[in-house]
Write an enzyme that holds these catalytic residues in place. Structure first.
Site, PDB file in Angstrom:
ATOM      1  CB  ILE A  50      -0.955   0.024   1.215  1.00  0.00           C
ATOM      2  CG1 ILE A  50      -0.174  -0.107   2.527  1.00  0.00           C
ATOM      3  CG2 ILE A  50      -1.985  -1.076   1.103  1.00  0.00           C
ATOM      4  CD1 ILE A  50      -1.046   0.005   3.767  1.00  0.00           C
ATOM      5  CB  ILE A  74       7.149   2.182  -2.266  1.00  0.00           C
ATOM      6  CG1 ILE A  74       6.394   0.956  -2.783  1.00  0.00           C
ATOM      7  CG2 ILE A  74       8.652   1.967  -2.399  1.00  0.00           C
ATOM      8  CD1 ILE A  74       6.665   0.645  -4.238  1.00  0.00           C
ATOM      9  N   GLY A  96      11.480   5.316   1.310  1.00  0.00           N
ATOM     10  CA  GLY A  96      12.875   5.300   0.917  1.00  0.00           C
ATOM     11  C   GLY A  96      13.620   4.071   1.388  1.00  0.00           C
ATOM     12  N   GLY A 132      11.996   0.999   2.385  1.00  0.00           N
ATOM     13  CA  GLY A 132      11.227  -0.234   2.377  1.00  0.00           C
ATOM     14  C   GLY A 132       9.785  -0.027   1.955  1.00  0.00           C
ATOM     15  CB  VAL A 148       3.853   0.474   3.871  1.00  0.00           C
ATOM     16  CG1 VAL A 148       2.796   0.332   4.966  1.00  0.00           C
ATOM     17  CG2 VAL A 148       4.953   1.434   4.312  1.00  0.00           C
ATOM     18  CE  LYS A 203       9.057   3.050   7.178  1.00  0.00           C
ATOM     19  NZ  LYS A 203       9.212   4.372   7.808  1.00  0.00           N
ATOM     20  CG  ASP A 208      10.014  13.401   5.648  1.00  0.00           C
ATOM     21  OD1 ASP A 208      10.010  14.349   4.836  1.00  0.00           O
ATOM     22  OD2 ASP A 208       9.967  12.213   5.288  1.00  0.00           O
TER      23      ASP A 208
END
Length: 686
Positions: free
Chosen positions: A353, A355, A357, A359, A361, A376, A475
């Protein structure tokens, strides 16, 4: 007289003798006058050779006399039966192609035909033209998409076109019709073909030469040739090469339009073989090279395996030592790897569902398929991924707030696979609702957007002031704001987060974050602070209210664009056009304008002039007492008291005294907004 009348009647009812023809060739004489050759076709050693190693060439051979194909009285197509033995002889170390065709043609020669995929039958312009008057059965070893070929080893019935009206993979059926046994056309073996036409039905059968004719045809289809063939036609074969070459040969041939058993007279045994002999592996020139290469690869592989094993053990030991401290310290419970693997169906790609940096999810189900979660999976090969894993466990693991994504648990597999398990957010990320054109997603109204921004502000305030330590998210962006089933916003992705004491100076010097959300001082010094989170939040406000990304190719940066609109008194033109079409937008248009102004203030290039998140939340809350109590500076108190009593138009404030507003005016107006309809307290996490 009666005798003459009787003879005339008898002549009319009996078949015309010129309509019957039979011939059989068990080999071809070099000087045979019964076969006409065209192109590169030759007769060698009693074998009719249509093509050789010449590239892009055509060979054709026709019986030298026309054959009556229609009854002279009824004009119905006469039945016929033909059989022939052919081979496609490959050349060593050369790719074979293209194929051979048995055909009825109205004229001789090879004019109007092309080589390669056209098989010497048609060309690019006349293929499919009804005026061709050509019927053929092709044996094709190349799959041409332009002719809708079914595969690269097929038999097809052609009528004026290389788009076969009926085709099948070359081979034959067992007598009970249950088992189909394919035959490879260009393997050099000799194959016998039977083609019969009567009662408007074409039957094509094939088998290895010398074996009994199969009872069930390979191809059988109804076909009326009345409009295809002319009264008299030539009959024979055509073949072609292209960049691929092979020798197409006819070893024997029979034809009759009266005797359907004439093919029994063909000689099918004792024929020459054209199958390429297999070289001894030991004698092959490449054998020694391959043997040496294999030995080298084996040695290299063993070395790599040993290196990988040693490296993996060292890495495992290093990571185990790194993880021991926090595994004992932090409360989120550890979830068995087997439960996570089962809940995500083995990390099936269909369950991805998102992607990030470091990995992917996955959506999953835990506790017997009852609880929906998001898993994740952080890349085990990334040192950044390792730091992100520890950061999220150590920060998000102990944070509890209604506007932060809840961490349910974690998993660390021994081989170094790290997983974080969160509550599943049914409505996905905020940027999906703002930017994606999806029929399942409705446009967010102005009131919904402001409510979401209010919730995000509450979550950030909790990070900055509401917990035992100060947490910098670093972030903040639309894709990191998730929406639950009730559209409540939850800030997520704490992979870049850092925890500091409230009085402890921040010592980050590494530039991290997302382009477009980075405050100017972060780019220059690499130092993050609560004010850099405020800057990113300001960009988020503008992005959500304007429906534009911070940076878009060919356009001004979002903040500069909105600032320009404000200077011209056109700030409302910056609102998302889709949002402006939603119901009830006019009722909250003033609030929308003030939220845009608040976004500009938060994204001010001077960090000293940005509000704190507490001030931002108090603007949304509209609690004047708290705003007053939160500030101690005399000048700040004076402008707050002055503006809290003002209910005039914000546009009058901006443009009443000057053509260009100052940042102090933005600060005054934005922080004095009273949104009295939003009265729920969001200063405490819950």
């Amino acid at each position: 007289m009666k005798a003459l009348l009787f003879l005339l009647t008898l002549f009319l009812i009996l078949p015309n003798p010129i309509s019957a023809i039979d011939f059989i060739f068990n080999g071809f004489n070099d000087s045979s006058s019964n076969v006409s050759l065209f192109g590169i076709a030759t007769i060698e050693s009693k074998i009719l050779t249509l093509t050789n190693q010449t590239s892009f060439a055509t060979g054709r051979a026709l019986y030298n006399r026309t054959i009556r194909t229609k009854d002279p009285i009824t004009s119905s197509v006469l039945p016929f039966s033909t059989s022939f033995i052919f081979t496609m002889a490959p050349y060593k170390n050369t790719l074979p192609g293209h194929g051979i065709v048995f055909l009825f043609a109205p004229s001789t020669g090879i004019n109007g035909s092309s080589s390669a995929q056209h098989l010497g039958l048609f060309n690019l312009t006349n293929n499919g033209n009804p005026s061709n008057h050509i019927f053929g059965v092709e044996f094709d070893v190349f799959a041409n998409q332009e002719f809708s070929d079914i595969d690269a080893n097929h038999v097809g019935i052609d009528v004026n076109s290389l788009h076969s009206v009926y085709s099948n993979t070359s081979g034959y059926w067992s007598d009970d019709g249950v088992v189909f046994k394919p035959l490879k056309l260009n393997d050099g073996r000799n194959y016998q073909v039977w083609i019969d036409y009567r009662d408007f039905v074409v039957n094509v059968t094939m088998q290895v030469a010398g074996k009994i004719r199969p009872k069930i045809p390979l191809l059988s289809t109804s076909l009326n040739l009345s409009d295809v063939v002319e009264d008299e036609m030539f009959v024979g074969f055509t073949a072609a090469t292209g960049r691929l070459v092979q020798s197409h040969k006819i070893l024997a041939w029979s034809f009759s339009n009266s005797n359907f058993s004439l093919s029994n007279s063909l000689i099918t045994t004792g024929l020459p073989s054209f199958v390429l002999p297999k070289d001894s592996i030991v004698k092959a020139k490449w054998f020694v090279f391959v043997l040496v290469l294999i030995c080298f690869l084996v040695v290299a592989l063993v070395g790599l395996v040993l290196f990988a094993v040693v490296r993996k053990r060292l890495e495992r030991a290093r990571k185990r030592a790194l993880m021991e401290d926090w595994e004992m310290e932090y409360w989120p419970h550890r979830i068995p790897y087997e439960e996570i693997e089962s809940g995500t169906k083995g990390f099936d790609e269909k369950n991805v569902i998102g992607i990030g940096g470091n990995g992917k999810v996955y959506k999953g189900l835990l506790q017997g398929g009852v609880v929906e979660v998001a898993v994740k999976r952080i890349s085990q090969e990334s040192s950044d991924g390792m730091r992100e894993f520890v950061a999220e466990i150590s920060s998000l693991g102990r944070l509890k707030h209604r506007n932060l994504v809840s961490l349910r648990g974690w998993c660390k597999k021994e081989v170094g696979s790290f997983m974080l398990v969160y509550d599943y957010m049914e409505n996905g990320s905020l940027d999906r609702w703002i930017f994606e054109n999806d029929e399942k997603i409705t446009t967010l109204s102005c009131e919904e957007r402001i409510r979401i921004l209010k919730g995000v502000a509450s979550g950030i305030l909790y990070l900055h002031e509401g917990w035992e330590s100060k947490v910098l998210h670093r972030d903040i962006k639309a894709s990191n704001v998730l929406l639950d089933r009730d559209m409540i916003p939850r800030l997520s992705d704490f992979g870049l987060a850092r925890v500091h004491g409230h009085e402890q100076p921040v010592r980050t010097t590494r530039v991290v974050g997302t382009a477009g959300y980075l405050a100017p001082e972060v780019v220059k010094t690499g130092r993050a602070s609560t004010q850099t989170d405020v800057f990113a939040y300001g960009i988020l406000v503008l992005e959500v209210m304007c429906g534009r990304r911070p940076i878009e190719e060919g356009k001004k940066p979002l903040m500069d664009w909105v600032w320009g609109l404000m200077e011209r008194g056109e700030i409302l033109n910056g609102l998302d056009p889709q949002m402006m079409m939603t119901q009830g937008v006019t009722e909250v248009i003033d609030e929308a304008e003030r939220v845009l102004q608040l976004g500009l203030l938060c994204a001010h290039p001077d960090p000293a002039k940005r509000p704190s998140m507490r001030q931002v939340v108090q603007v949304f809350e509209g609690d004047k007492a708290e705003i007053f109590e939160a500030e101690s500076s005399e000048d700040v108190e004076s402008w707050m008291l002055m503006k809290m009593g003002s209910r005039g138009s914000s546009r009058e404030f901006w443009y009443g005294s000057s053509s260009h507003p100052t940042i102090e005016q933005i600060r005054l107006q934005s922080l004095s907004v009273s949104l009295s309809s939003w009265n729920s307290s969001i200063l405490e996490g819950r």
